[in-house]
Design a protein around this motif. Sequence first.
Motif, PDB file in Angstrom:
ATOM      1  N   ARG A  66       5.210  57.274 120.504  1.00 61.67           N
ATOM      2  CA  ARG A  66       3.957  57.368 121.246  1.00 61.67           C
ATOM      3  C   ARG A  66       2.962  56.382 120.640  1.00 61.67           C
ATOM      4  O   ARG A  66       2.876  56.265 119.420  1.00 61.67           O
ATOM      5  CB  ARG A  66       3.384  58.785 121.146  1.00 61.67           C
ATOM      6  N   PRO A  67       2.207  55.663 121.460  1.00 58.14           N
ATOM      7  CA  PRO A  67       1.179  54.780 120.901  1.00 58.14           C
ATOM      8  C   PRO A  67       0.122  55.632 120.212  1.00 58.14           C
ATOM      9  O   PRO A  67      -0.371  56.608 120.787  1.00 58.14           O
ATOM     10  CB  PRO A  67       0.618  54.051 122.122  1.00 58.14           C
ATOM     11  N   ALA A  68      -0.191  55.298 118.975  1.00 59.24           N
ATOM     12  CA  ALA A  68      -1.122  56.115 118.198  1.00 59.24           C
ATOM     13  C   ALA A  68      -2.237  55.254 117.625  1.00 59.24           C
ATOM     14  O   ALA A  68      -1.999  54.133 117.169  1.00 59.24           O
ATOM     15  CB  ALA A  68      -0.379  56.824 117.075  1.00 59.24           C
ATOM     16  N   LEU A  69      -3.434  55.798 117.658  1.00 59.43           N
ATOM     17  CA  LEU A  69      -4.592  55.109 117.117  1.00 59.43           C
ATOM     18  C   LEU A  69      -5.340  56.072 116.211  1.00 59.43           C
ATOM     19  O   LEU A  69      -5.723  57.160 116.642  1.00 59.43           O
ATOM     20  CB  LEU A  69      -5.505  54.643 118.258  1.00 59.43           C
ATOM     21  N   ARG A  85     -13.685  50.194 123.340  1.00 61.46           N
ATOM     22  CA  ARG A  85     -12.902  49.010 122.984  1.00 61.46           C
ATOM     23  C   ARG A  85     -11.710  49.398 122.101  1.00 61.46           C
ATOM     24  O   ARG A  85     -10.588  48.944 122.315  1.00 61.46           O
ATOM     25  CB  ARG A  85     -13.791  48.000 122.263  1.00 61.46           C
ATOM     26  N   ALA A  86     -11.934  50.251 121.121  1.00 56.42           N
ATOM     27  CA  ALA A  86     -10.865  50.668 120.220  1.00 56.42           C
ATOM     28  C   ALA A  86      -9.801  51.492 120.942  1.00 56.42           C
ATOM     29  O   ALA A  86      -8.600  51.287 120.751  1.00 56.42           O
ATOM     30  CB  ALA A  86     -11.447  51.475 119.057  1.00 56.42           C
ATOM     31  N   VAL A  87     -10.224  52.395 121.805  1.00 57.53           N
ATOM     32  CA  VAL A  87      -9.298  53.277 122.513  1.00 57.53           C
ATOM     33  C   VAL A  87      -8.490  52.514 123.559  1.00 57.53           C
ATOM     34  O   VAL A  87      -7.330  52.842 123.827  1.00 57.53           O
ATOM     35  CB  VAL A  87     -10.061  54.460 123.145  1.00 57.53           C
ATOM     36  N   ALA A  88      -9.056  51.468 124.124  1.00 59.95           N
ATOM     37  CA  ALA A  88      -8.358  50.689 125.152  1.00 59.95           C
ATOM     38  C   ALA A  88      -7.029  50.131 124.639  1.00 59.95           C
ATOM     39  O   ALA A  88      -6.105  49.923 125.418  1.00 59.95           O
ATOM     40  CB  ALA A  88      -9.242  49.554 125.643  1.00 59.95           C
ATOM     41  N   ALA A  89      -6.920  49.942 123.337  1.00 63.80           N
ATOM     42  CA  ALA A  89      -5.698  49.384 122.754  1.00 63.80           C
ATOM     43  C   ALA A  89      -4.496  50.296 122.930  1.00 63.80           C
ATOM     44  O   ALA A  89      -3.361  49.817 122.959  1.00 63.80           O
ATOM     45  CB  ALA A  89      -5.916  49.090 121.275  1.00 63.80           C
ATOM     46  N   VAL A  90      -4.695  51.599 123.041  1.00 60.75           N
ATOM     47  CA  VAL A  90      -3.549  52.519 123.144  1.00 60.75           C
ATOM     48  C   VAL A  90      -3.416  53.194 124.496  1.00 60.75           C
ATOM     49  O   VAL A  90      -2.409  53.832 124.763  1.00 60.75           O
ATOM     50  CB  VAL A  90      -3.581  53.619 122.058  1.00 60.75           C
ATOM     51  N   LEU A  98      -4.679  59.842 120.085  1.00 56.84           N
ATOM     52  CA  LEU A  98      -5.934  59.391 119.492  1.00 56.84           C
ATOM     53  C   LEU A  98      -6.314  60.354 118.381  1.00 56.84           C
ATOM     54  O   LEU A  98      -6.469  61.556 118.622  1.00 56.84           O
ATOM     55  CB  LEU A  98      -7.030  59.332 120.562  1.00 56.84           C
ATOM     56  N   LEU A  99      -6.452  59.832 117.178  1.00 53.29           N
ATOM     57  CA  LEU A  99      -6.820  60.614 116.008  1.00 53.29           C
ATOM     58  C   LEU A  99      -8.160  60.089 115.505  1.00 53.29           C
ATOM     59  O   LEU A  99      -8.273  58.893 115.220  1.00 53.29           O
ATOM     60  CB  LEU A  99      -5.752  60.478 114.919  1.00 53.29           C
TER      61      LEU A  99
END
Length: 130
Positions: A66-69, A85-90, A98-99
Motif C-alpha cells: 500500500r502506498p504509505a506516507l 501537496r504532501a498527501v497528493a503523492a500517495v 496516511l500517518l
Amino acid sequence: MGPTLSAVLDDARRRGFVGRAPELLSFDAALAGTDPARVLFVHGPGGIGKSTLLDELRRRAVQAQRPALLLHGRDLGGSIEDVTRAVAAVTDGPGPVLLVDGYELLTRLDRWFREHLLPSLPADSVVVLA
C-alpha cells in the motif's frame, strides 16, 4: 552486493519493536478492510512510543503493498496547501495509508482534516493521527 544500510536499519527497528498488540490488530484490520474503521487515533504523553508505532505501521503498509506516507506536523507549514501537496503523492495509488505524527501541531487544520481531507481520500484509505 549485500543489503543497503537502510534495509539493515529497518530490519533492526522491526526486530526491536515489541508490544502495542491492540493497536497493531486495529491497524491490520483496517488495512485488510475487515474493520469498517479507517481513521485511527494514537495518543499519549510524549516519549511513550507513538512515533515508533507509526514507523511500524508504515512498514506494515509497505509490506502490504500500500502506498504509505508518514508526515510530521512540525514539518508541515501548518497550511492546507502544504498538507494537500504532501498527501497528493500517495493518493494516486490504491488504498493509500496516511500517518500523521505530531497532529496536535495541526490543530488549526483539524476541522479541514475532518470535513475535507479525510472524506476526499479513497474509500479504502487508512489514516492514523497521532
